[in-house]
Write a protein that holds these residues in place. Structure first.
Motif, PDB file in Angstrom:
ATOM      1  N   LEU A 196      63.726  19.082 -39.418  1.00 37.45           N
ATOM      2  CA  LEU A 196      64.342  17.751 -38.734  1.00 37.45           C
ATOM      3  C   LEU A 196      65.148  16.898 -40.099  1.00 37.45           C
ATOM      4  O   LEU A 196      65.961  16.050 -39.744  1.00 37.45           O
ATOM      5  N   ALA A 198      49.100  14.938 -37.667  1.00 40.15           N
ATOM      6  CA  ALA A 198      50.322  15.072 -36.731  1.00 40.15           C
ATOM      7  C   ALA A 198      50.927  16.201 -36.595  1.00 40.15           C
ATOM      8  O   ALA A 198      52.151  16.406 -37.251  1.00 40.15           O
ATOM      9  N   PHE A 221      59.104  20.460 -38.801  1.00 46.56           N
ATOM     10  CA  PHE A 221      59.208  19.223 -39.302  1.00 46.56           C
ATOM     11  C   PHE A 221      59.959  19.198 -40.590  1.00 46.56           C
ATOM     12  O   PHE A 221      61.086  18.259 -40.535  1.00 46.56           O
ATOM     13  N   LEU A 262      58.831   1.724 -37.685  1.00 46.39           N
ATOM     14  CA  LEU A 262      58.069   2.092 -36.565  1.00 46.39           C
ATOM     15  C   LEU A 262      57.708   0.958 -35.630  1.00 46.39           C
ATOM     16  O   LEU A 262      57.623   1.118 -34.522  1.00 46.39           O
ATOM     17  N   ALA A 310      55.470   9.645 -33.928  1.00 44.87           N
ATOM     18  CA  ALA A 310      55.614   8.882 -35.236  1.00 44.87           C
ATOM     19  C   ALA A 310      56.218   9.752 -36.372  1.00 44.87           C
ATOM     20  O   ALA A 310      57.152   9.168 -36.830  1.00 44.87           O
ATOM     21  N   ARG A 311      56.179  11.121 -36.638  1.00 46.45           N
ATOM     22  CA  ARG A 311      56.463  11.704 -37.552  1.00 46.45           C
ATOM     23  C   ARG A 311      58.091  11.908 -36.984  1.00 46.45           C
ATOM     24  O   ARG A 311      58.970  12.040 -37.973  1.00 46.45           O
ATOM     25  N   ILE A 312      58.276  12.336 -35.781  1.00 48.36           N
ATOM     26  CA  ILE A 312      59.603  12.367 -35.212  1.00 48.36           C
ATOM     27  C   ILE A 312      60.393  11.271 -35.476  1.00 48.36           C
ATOM     28  O   ILE A 312      61.754  11.494 -35.787  1.00 48.36           O
ATOM     29  N   SER A 367      51.005  11.304 -32.427  1.00 49.04           N
ATOM     30  CA  SER A 367      51.328  10.905 -33.885  1.00 49.04           C
ATOM     31  C   SER A 367      52.247  12.017 -34.315  1.00 49.04           C
ATOM     32  O   SER A 367      53.264  11.571 -35.335  1.00 49.04           O
ATOM     33  N   GLN A 368      52.524  12.869 -33.478  1.00 48.59           N
ATOM     34  CA  GLN A 368      53.833  13.846 -33.750  1.00 48.59           C
ATOM     35  C   GLN A 368      55.032  12.973 -33.368  1.00 48.59           C
ATOM     36  O   GLN A 368      56.160  13.201 -34.211  1.00 48.59           O
ATOM     37  N   LYS A 390      55.442  15.964 -21.141  1.00 51.31           N
ATOM     38  CA  LYS A 390      54.859  16.597 -22.499  1.00 51.31           C
ATOM     39  C   LYS A 390      55.972  16.218 -23.297  1.00 51.31           C
ATOM     40  O   LYS A 390      55.849  15.825 -24.534  1.00 51.31           O
ATOM     41  N   PHE A 450      51.819  20.246 -34.184  1.00 45.63           N
ATOM     42  CA  PHE A 450      51.485  20.653 -32.868  1.00 45.63           C
ATOM     43  C   PHE A 450      50.598  21.839 -32.723  1.00 45.63           C
ATOM     44  O   PHE A 450      50.485  22.861 -33.311  1.00 45.63           O
ATOM     45  N   MET A 477      50.472  10.865 -42.591  1.00 51.12           N
ATOM     46  CA  MET A 477      49.828   9.969 -41.658  1.00 51.12           C
ATOM     47  C   MET A 477      48.283  10.224 -41.615  1.00 51.12           C
ATOM     48  O   MET A 477      47.721  11.239 -42.092  1.00 51.12           O
ATOM     49  N   VAL A 514      55.749  13.554 -26.745  1.00 52.73           N
ATOM     50  CA  VAL A 514      55.964  14.270 -28.223  1.00 52.73           C
ATOM     51  C   VAL A 514      56.943  13.549 -29.002  1.00 52.73           C
ATOM     52  O   VAL A 514      56.812  13.532 -30.155  1.00 52.73           O
ATOM     53  N   ALA A 521      56.672   7.371 -30.507  1.00 49.66           N
ATOM     54  CA  ALA A 521      55.596   7.021 -31.672  1.00 49.66           C
ATOM     55  C   ALA A 521      54.300   6.474 -31.145  1.00 49.66           C
ATOM     56  O   ALA A 521      53.203   6.769 -31.909  1.00 49.66           O
TER      57      ALA A 521
END
Lengths: 310, 384
Positions: free
Chosen positions: A102, A85, A99, A51, B217-219, B214-215, B203, A87, A81, B207, B210
């Motif tokens: 994905l 994280a 999630f 990242l 970063a997860r994606i 934080s969403q 928006k 929605f 995390m 999302v 990162a």
């Protein structure tokens, strides 16, 4: 080997966040990355996951170089995390499903995994709740469910218990041990030494962007010269007694505060006995007695000269 | 995978009450307020007959030409849309003075060795009466001259022809729609609403980044290509925004009765292009501006309002000023281009101007999308 990191260096201007950071994590471990805030734990995780850009070093996961487009590696990884994280606009169930989706294309399998993840973290009752309706502890559990629903082989928990109530903390720590027993390799970062001691099979202690000590908790404690810490409840004390106790064999330090005599010893046997013998022979009345083995904080203190929570 | 992401992005968007307010409710509220504010504008422009008096004395009774002219001016010309000029009272001079004093009439015509006009003050109404009088005297003088030189012309009906006052110029509108300055405000409003689609673009980019959420970063650690997720997010944003724009359009057309001409297909096409421009503009702002979400929203609202202002939303002459003084700004302003599409469709139908506007908007879409993707595709971040 699950993860091999060599000489990872990350700078933010003049600040060196990771300084030739090295790490090896083996299959089936719960590896704890312990260090005070700002020691570089989260930066290390973000670099390992590609990242964050880094200045130098190599990262291999499952013996393959980790990169942003290393999708075959990414599908084996789960991340929980530090920040929650999820929605706000989706319910608990929808968040986990989103999630998980994905990673998992098969809808039937995905629905099964989502149900399992929600059950696993104990938030089935809250499936239709929106995140803002959940307490801090339940939010953390949802955060975990989102990170583990696709049943990854490697799960990274980055300080998952920050600002969590004791009950949720126990639930989370037990859950991590269960995941490990089910076959997942875990990396667990925290600045809570008790948690790391409780669940980790191997621990790396971090400070200023480097791992300063690594091993099992017993190995780490063996690395230092400090022995047990003896606390004796005393209602009076004079300097002569304190000086005499300091002069006993293997005693490193002695101090008197809050009606307690606190004695630290170096490694050796019968340190407690010799302190008690001295008190008895001098007709000094004492109350309760505690003897504590060295902690990871003692390890950190001895190596860095500061407390873990400084 | 595509459908899974698309459906969840739609859910996230339509459940965001704050952005829904700005993108849907705010334009509807503004349209309603515009409607209230502009409902009397055209009323004020309508002509109302002027009250005048004519002193009915011996000299007036002998002047049949003036009598006929006044009678003609008082009556409708026969055209449904064209009413007479005057409401006429026949009075004595004293009564005329009193009516004038009481402001019941704008002026009175009085014949005393010639035609005189008596008024209390000067203004538009008085100028109209004077104009009528001047016209009459000019015509009388012309006819007198013609008849003096050619007495036979009386027999050929010259007086009837003079009264007929044939207009040899015909006004032809360039389109079937009647001119209406109010519709421009509503076209501007739609353009502003399209640009507010930027909220969704912002928006969606937030999302998936990162370093912005934080969403994100997860994606970013999921095994999914950044471009695919970007496309899904933009599509979801465009879907919702387009639905909102069509709702606004329906509200304007069906509830507020705003006319959009008869090119409904091209109007919807303009809405689609405008919506995509707005959404990609928001994505562009989100990716380019390296500040917090609040600052980005501020920039988005500020730039959308500035574009709308330059397109004439707050001041109707602004569009004209820009197009005559600095036309390049008009072409660099997406809100103006969207407004102009509606404008040209309403007044001129499908024409080159419409397609140029659409073409420039498409260039903007490509530019915004390309810049956003080039920034987004950077797969590692310097800091999180």
């Amino acid at each position: 080997m699950v993860i091999k990191v060599e000489n990872l260096t990350k700078r933010y201007g003049d600040l060196i966040a990771l300084d030739n950071f090295n790490l090896e994590v083996n299959h089936g471990e719960i590896f704890g990355l312990l260090g005070p805030n700002g020691s570089g734990k989260t930066t290390a995780i973000n670099c390992i996951l590609s990242l964050l850009k880094y200045d130098k070093g190599t990262v291999k996961i499952y013996n393959k170089p980790m990169a942003p487009d290393a999708y075959d590696i990414k599908e084996k990884i789960g991340l929980v995390m530090q920040n929650v994280a999820v929605f706000e606009e989706l319910t608990v169930y929808e968040n986990v499903d989103y999630f998980c989706g994905l990673y998992i294309k098969n809808k039937k399998l995905r629905l099964k995994l989502v149900e399992e993840a929600i059950d696993f973290v104990g938030i089935s009752y809250y499936k239709d709740f929106y995140p803002k309706m959940l307490s801090g502890g339940l939010l953390r559990r949802l955060n975990i469910a989102c990170g583990i629903a696709h049943q990854p082989k490697l799960i990274i928990f980055d300080e998952p218990t920050v600002a969590v109530d004791p009950q949720s903390r126990i639930n989370i720590l037990e859950g991590i041990q269960k995941l490990n027993k089910a076959g997942a390799t875990i990396i667990y970062t925290s600045h809570y030494m008790e948690e790391v001691e409780q669940i980790c099979t191997r621990i790396g202690i971090m400070d200023k962007g480097r791992i300063i000590a690594i091993g099992t908790k017993e190995e780490l404690k063996d690395m230092i010269s400090s022995g047990e810490k003896i606390t004796v409840e005393l209602f009076s004390m004079d300097n002569k007694i304190l000086e005499d106790i300091k002069g006993l064999p293997h005693i490193v330090s002695a101090e008197y505060r809050d009606n307690s005599l606190i004695v630290r010893s170096s490694k050796g046997k019968n340190n407690l006995v010799s302190v008690l013998d001295y008190l008895k022979s001098n007709d000094i009345d004492f109350g309760r007695i505690y003897s504590e083995p060295p902690t990871l904080n003692d390890v950190f203190l001895e190596i860095t000269g500061k407390e873990l929570r400084d | 995978m595509f459908l899974h992401n698309y459906i969840y992005r739609l859910k996230c968007i339509i459940r965001d009450k704050e952005f829904l307010f700005w993108t849907l409710l705010f334009p509807i509220i503004l349209a309603t307020l515009f409607n209230f504010a502009f409902s009397n504008i055209t009323e004020a422009e309508k002509f109302t007959r002027l009250n005048i008096a004519v002193v009915d004395n011996e000299e007036f009774r002998q002047n049949t030409a003036l009598q006929r002219a006044i009678k003609a001016a008082a009556n409708s010309s026969g055209d449904k849309d064209q009413e007479g000029l005057f409401n006429i009272r026949y009075t004595s001079k004293e009564e005329g003075d009193k009516l004038l004093e009481d402001r019941e009439i704008e002026g009175y015509i009085y014949l005393d060795n010639g035609i005189k006009l008596v008024v209390k003050e000067s203004g538009l109404s008085q100028s109209i009466i004077k104009g009528f009088m001047d016209h009459f005297m000019q015509l009388s003088s012309t006819l007198e001259t013609i008849i003096r030189k050619d007495p036979q012309s009386m027999e050929r009906g010259i007086l009837d022809k003079a009264e007929a006052a044939i207009n040899y110029l015909k006004e032809v509108a360039p389109s079937k729609s009647s001119p209406d300055i109010v519709v421009n405000y509503f076209y501007n409003l739609i353009a502003m609403a399209c640009m507010y689609g930027g909220f969704w673009g912002l928006k969606e980019v937030t999302v998936i980044q990162a370093n912005l959420s934080s969403q994100g970063a997860r994606i970013n650690i999921a095994p999914i290509h950044k471009f695919k997720i970007f496309i899904v997010c933009v599509l979801a944003a465009v879907t919702v925004q387009l639905f909102e724009i069509l709702l606004l359009l329906a509200y304007l057309a069906l509830v507020l009765k705003i006319s959009f001409g008869n090119q409904i297909g091209y109007i919807i096409f303009t809405c689609i292009v405008g919506t995509i421009t707005g959404v990609t503009f928001g994505a562009f702002v989100a990716s380019v501006v390296k500040k917090g979400e609040g600052v980005k929203i501020g920039i988005l609202i500020g730039s959308s309002m500035t574009m709308s202002f330059l397109a004439g939303m707050m001041y109707d002459k602004m569009k004209y000023i820009i197009s005559t003084k600095v036309p390049v700004i008009g072409y660099l302003n997406p809100a103006n281009l969207i407004t102009d599409c509606f404008y040209s469709l309403y007044y001129y139908g499908i024409n080159t101007r419409f397609f140029i506007n659409i073409g420039v908007l498409c260039v903007f879409i490509v530019f915004f999308s390309l810049c956003t993707y080039l920034i987004l595709r950077r797969q590692k971040y310097a800091s999180l």
